[in-house]
Design an enzyme around this catalytic site. Structure first.
Site, PDB file in Angstrom:
ATOM      1  N   LEU A   1       0.845  -1.117  -0.057  1.00  0.00           N
ATOM      2  CA  LEU A   1       0.108  -0.044  -0.011  1.00  0.00           C
ATOM      3  C   LEU A   1       0.795   1.327   0.009  1.00  0.00           C
ATOM      4  CD1 LEU A   1      -0.801   1.912   2.677  1.00  0.00           C
ATOM      5  CD2 LEU A   1      -1.305  -0.457   3.528  1.00  0.00           C
ATOM      6  N   HIS A   2       0.310   2.321  -0.538  1.00  0.00           N
ATOM      7  CA  HIS A   2       1.029   3.555  -0.631  1.00  0.00           C
ATOM      8  C   HIS A   2       0.173   4.670  -0.925  1.00  0.00           C
ATOM      9  CE1 HIS A   2       0.643   1.600  -4.668  1.00  0.00           C
ATOM     10  NE2 HIS A   2       0.581   2.673  -5.046  1.00  0.00           N
TER      11      HIS A   2
END
Ligand SMILES: [Zn+2]
Length: 162
Positions: free
Chosen positions: A118-119
């Protein structure tokens, strides 16, 4: 969100996926300038998006290879949002951003390019930018834009106040 006209996204879509994860690989590589890493925190790091939706498109990611907000711990969550807030302050000052799109694309179905890691995306916006974006969208000029942007932003990411 109005759709931005972003031809360089096509390069991204066309480029072959090696199965490696940039959010794991780039922090291990000690070449922050080449990789456009702006800051390394304890749990998360800040990196410029090489295939930006707009100038100044930044991303904050935890070091751990986790794909969902339910998987990261409180310290990672706190630092992720703390860094996100810093990105907003800097982009408002440096790029005179008038608005932002901030968020996480979770899972392939959610539009994530790297669904396993995730980012948080921080995309600065300006009034009427959907009209002038095509003017900025010169694919050949983008690497130069990115390097110039990196040099401009870096000093403001040396120290992030807690
Ligand atoms: Zn990863």
């Amino acid at each position: 969100m109005e759709k931005l006209w972003t031809p360089w996204r096509l390069e991204y879509i066309k480029s072959p996926k090696s199965g490696s994860c940039i959010f794991c690989d780039l922090p291990k590589d000690q070449q922050d300038k080449e990789n456009r890493i702006l800051h390394r925190g304890k749990h998360c790091f800040i990196i410029m998006n090489t295939f930006p939706y707009s100038n100044g498109h930044l991303m904050v990611s935890p070091y751990r290879h986790l794909g969902c907000v339910t998987a990261i711990d409180d310290e990672e969550t706190n630092e992720l949002w703390h860094f996100t807030k810093h990105c907003v302050s800097v982009l408002r000052k440096t790029y005179s951003a008038q608005g932002f799109n901030i968020g996480l694309n979770l899972g392939k179905a959610g539009g994530a390019g790297y669904a396993e890691h995730l980012h948080n995306h921080i995309v600065p916006r300006w009034e009427g930018d959907t009209n002038f974006m095509p003017v900025l969208a010169d694919v050949k000029a983008m690497p130069e834009h990115l390097s110039a942007g990196y040099d401009m932003l870096l000093p403001q990411f040396q120290n992030i106040p807690s």
